[in-house]
Design a protein around this motif. Structure first.
Motif, PDB file in Angstrom:
ATOM      1  N   SER A   1       0.825  -1.210   0.000  1.00 12.23           N
ATOM      2  CA  SER A   1       0.000   0.000   0.000  1.00 12.23           C
ATOM      3  C   SER A   1       0.853   1.251   0.000  1.00 12.23           C
ATOM      4  N   ILE A   2       1.911   1.250   0.811  1.00 12.14           N
ATOM      5  CA  ILE A   2       2.816   2.408   0.847  1.00 12.14           C
ATOM      6  C   ILE A   2       3.474   2.599  -0.520  1.00 12.14           C
ATOM      7  N   PHE A   3       3.839   1.498  -1.171  1.00 10.15           N
ATOM      8  CA  PHE A   3       4.464   1.576  -2.492  1.00 10.15           C
ATOM      9  C   PHE A   3       3.499   2.187  -3.505  1.00 10.15           C
ATOM     10  N   ILE A   4       2.212   1.767  -3.460  1.00  8.67           N
ATOM     11  CA  ILE A   4       1.236   2.295  -4.408  1.00  8.67           C
ATOM     12  C   ILE A   4       0.961   3.770  -4.126  1.00  8.67           C
ATOM     13  N   ILE A   5       0.845   4.136  -2.848  1.00  9.86           N
ATOM     14  CA  ILE A   5       0.660   5.548  -2.485  1.00  9.86           C
ATOM     15  C   ILE A   5       1.839   6.369  -2.989  1.00  9.86           C
ATOM     16  N   ALA A   6       3.049   5.852  -2.781  1.00  8.05           N
ATOM     17  CA  ALA A   6       4.253   6.567  -3.215  1.00  8.05           C
ATOM     18  C   ALA A   6       4.234   6.789  -4.719  1.00  8.05           C
ATOM     19  N   ASN A   7       3.810   5.768  -5.481  1.00  9.48           N
ATOM     20  CA  ASN A   7       3.752   5.926  -6.938  1.00  9.48           C
ATOM     21  C   ASN A   7       2.666   6.908  -7.363  1.00  9.48           C
TER      22      ASN A   7
ATOM     23  N   VAL B   1      -2.342  11.488   2.907  1.00  8.86           N
ATOM     24  CA  VAL B   1      -3.093  11.309   4.156  1.00  8.86           C
ATOM     25  C   VAL B   1      -4.584  11.180   3.869  1.00  8.86           C
ATOM     26  N   LEU B   2      -5.102  11.996   2.953  1.00  5.82           N
ATOM     27  CA  LEU B   2      -6.524  11.907   2.599  1.00  5.82           C
ATOM     28  C   LEU B   2      -6.871  10.551   2.002  1.00  5.82           C
ATOM     29  N   LEU B   3      -5.993  10.050   1.137  1.00  5.69           N
ATOM     30  CA  LEU B   3      -6.219   8.716   0.564  1.00  5.69           C
ATOM     31  C   LEU B   3      -6.241   7.655   1.663  1.00  5.69           C
ATOM     32  N   GLY B   4      -5.298   7.761   2.615  1.00  3.78           N
ATOM     33  CA  GLY B   4      -5.246   6.803   3.714  1.00  3.78           C
ATOM     34  C   GLY B   4      -6.470   6.857   4.597  1.00  3.78           C
ATOM     35  N   LEU B   5      -6.914   8.071   4.946  1.00  7.55           N
ATOM     36  CA  LEU B   5      -8.091   8.227   5.811  1.00  7.55           C
ATOM     37  C   LEU B   5      -9.362   7.777   5.098  1.00  7.55           C
ATOM     38  N   PHE B   6      -9.455   8.104   3.809  1.00 13.34           N
ATOM     39  CA  PHE B   6     -10.626   7.678   3.038  1.00 13.34           C
ATOM     40  C   PHE B   6     -10.683   6.150   2.969  1.00 13.34           C
ATOM     41  N   GLY B   7      -9.532   5.522   2.744  1.00 11.69           N
ATOM     42  CA  GLY B   7      -9.478   4.060   2.744  1.00 11.69           C
ATOM     43  C   GLY B   7      -9.848   3.479   4.094  1.00 11.69           C
ATOM     44  N   GLY B   8      -9.425   4.148   5.175  1.00  8.58           N
ATOM     45  CA  GLY B   8      -9.762   3.690   6.523  1.00  8.58           C
ATOM     46  C   GLY B   8     -11.259   3.723   6.788  1.00  8.58           C
ATOM     47  N   VAL B   9     -11.924   4.794   6.351  1.00 10.91           N
ATOM     48  CA  VAL B   9     -13.380   4.917   6.548  1.00 10.91           C
ATOM     49  C   VAL B   9     -14.122   3.849   5.745  1.00 10.91           C
TER      50      VAL B   9
ATOM     51  N   VAL C   1      -1.044   6.374   8.699  1.00  6.60           N
ATOM     52  CA  VAL C   1       0.374   5.977   8.626  1.00  6.60           C
ATOM     53  C   VAL C   1       0.742   5.552   7.208  1.00  6.60           C
ATOM     54  N   ILE C   2      -0.139   4.762   6.562  1.00  9.24           N
ATOM     55  CA  ILE C   2       0.134   4.313   5.197  1.00  9.24           C
ATOM     56  C   ILE C   2       0.191   5.509   4.247  1.00  9.24           C
ATOM     57  N   GLY C   3      -0.805   6.391   4.346  1.00  7.66           N
ATOM     58  CA  GLY C   3      -0.847   7.549   3.459  1.00  7.66           C
ATOM     59  C   GLY C   3       0.314   8.496   3.663  1.00  7.66           C
ATOM     60  N   ALA C   4       0.589   8.820   4.920  1.00  6.11           N
ATOM     61  CA  ALA C   4       1.697   9.728   5.214  1.00  6.11           C
ATOM     62  C   ALA C   4       3.036   9.091   4.864  1.00  6.11           C
ATOM     63  N   GLY C   5       3.170   7.782   5.135  1.00  4.11           N
ATOM     64  CA  GLY C   5       4.423   7.093   4.841  1.00  4.11           C
ATOM     65  C   GLY C   5       4.707   7.037   3.347  1.00  4.11           C
ATOM     66  N   GLY C   6       3.674   6.717   2.558  1.00  6.23           N
ATOM     67  CA  GLY C   6       3.859   6.675   1.110  1.00  6.23           C
ATOM     68  C   GLY C   6       4.182   8.042   0.532  1.00  6.23           C
ATOM     69  N   SER C   7       3.502   9.074   1.024  1.00  8.96           N
ATOM     70  CA  SER C   7       3.755  10.439   0.553  1.00  8.96           C
ATOM     71  C   SER C   7       5.157  10.886   0.912  1.00  8.96           C
ATOM     72  N   ALA C   8       5.553  10.625   2.157  1.00  7.39           N
ATOM     73  CA  ALA C   8       6.891  11.036   2.605  1.00  7.39           C
ATOM     74  C   ALA C   8       7.967  10.337   1.787  1.00  7.39           C
ATOM     75  N   LEU C   9       7.740   9.062   1.471  1.00  2.94           N
ATOM     76  CA  LEU C   9       8.703   8.313   0.671  1.00  2.94           C
ATOM     77  C   LEU C   9       8.844   8.913  -0.726  1.00  2.94           C
TER      78      LEU C   9
END
Length: 303
Positions: A190-196, A231-239, A287-295
């Motif tokens: 998930s982090i890899f896909i967010i990063a891409n 982060v928005l992608l991560g939170l939206f996925g969480g909901v 964490v997933i959204g922020a981690g992927g973005s930061a990467l």
């Protein structure tokens, strides 16, 4: 006046970052959709196995409250000698309560359990043995406790439902292990896909970013919209995962109720865990959204 101006400027910057984050999500709809789907899949798998482990723990707690095993005293022991074993039994690790049951009490209990107690009125108490009812603190140690009780001199036999206890413990451990392994794998994916997704956004806006840098924009001013997007992608996925988990849990509970399994296995109502599940899903999604973005921005938007 100056303080109000600074506050307004900060508020405008925050709003700008949020607006740009939303805009970027819809600009790359397909990648954003893939990112959210992966986050939802990750959270659903994590949540499903975690809820299995939670329910098994709940059942184990019920077994610990109700479970007991019996230790039968040697026939050659008098009642006084049999009672003297209680101190040694209570000193065994993991043993919480030790209750002595005399021959007479055992016979009376036996009569009460039978449909026609009159048939057993002439039964001599000496045909039964003195015994101890023993409760354990942790069901995981039931086998060890039963083995140590059996080693006590004067105890002739121990009867314990070890298979049931061991089966529940093994099932819980397997569910927890599978959840951890799959979650680690899916979080990385998930982090890899967010990063891409964020990399694609930075590539698309490369000219805009160059102009902003020429105008004196700081690196963090440029980075924040991409962090917000992740982060928005991560939170939206969480909901979404939270709502899907609620529906899946309800369907499983309904199916078990219709099949009659709930008379044997008790499920914790989802409402009792809803707030905890939501907080965990939002935290993991963040964490997933922020981690992927930061990467992504660390590599493609260097200072």
């Amino acid at each position: 006046m100056l303080r109000e101006g600074i506050t307004e400027m900060v508020a405008n910057q925050i709003w700008y970052h949020i607006k740009e984050g939303f805009r970027s999500i819809f600009t790359h709809g397909l990648m954003s959709f893939a990112s959210v789907c992966m986050i939802v899949a990750c959270l659903l798998i994590m949540g499903s196995f975690s809820l299995v482990a939670v329910n098994i723990n709940h059942m184990l707690s019920d077994l610990e409250d109700e479970n007991e095993f019996l230790a039968y005293v040697d026939d050659s022991y008098t009642e006084e000698e049999a009672r003297s074993l209680q101190t040694r039994l209570e000193s065994i690790p993991n043993v919480s309560v030790v209750t002595f049951i005399s021959r007479e009490e055992a016979l009376q209990n036996f009569r009460n359990e039978q449909g026609n107690a009159a048939l057993f009125q002439d039964l001599d108490p000496s045909t039964l043995r003195d015994r101890y009812s023993i409760h354990v603190e942790e069901i995981e140690g039931l086998s060890d406790a039963a083995a140590q009780v059996e080693q006590v001199e004067g105890i002739a036999e121990v009867r314990a439902s070890l298979e049931i206890a061991d089966g529940f413990v093994m099932l819980r451990n397997v569910a927890s292990a599978i959840a951890i392994i799959l979650v680690v794998m899916l979080v990385v994916i998930s982090i890899f896909i967010i990063a891409n997704t964020i990399k694609l956004a930075t590539f698309t806006r490369r000219e805009e970013i160059a102009i902003m840098k020429m105008c004196g924009a700081t690196n963090w001013f440029i980075r924040w919209p991409f962090l917000v997007e992740g982060v928005l992608l991560g939170l939206f996925g969480g909901v979404l995962a939270y709502l899907a988990q609620w529906g899946i849990y309800g369907l499983i509970g309904k199916a078990m109720q219709e099949s009659g399994i709930l008379s044997i296995i008790t499920m914790i109502p989802y409402a009792n865990m809803a707030s905890t599940v939501l907080l965990v899903f939002l935290a993991v999604g963040f964490v997933i959204g922020a981690g992927g973005s930061a990467l992504a921005i660390r590599k493609f938007l260097k200072v």
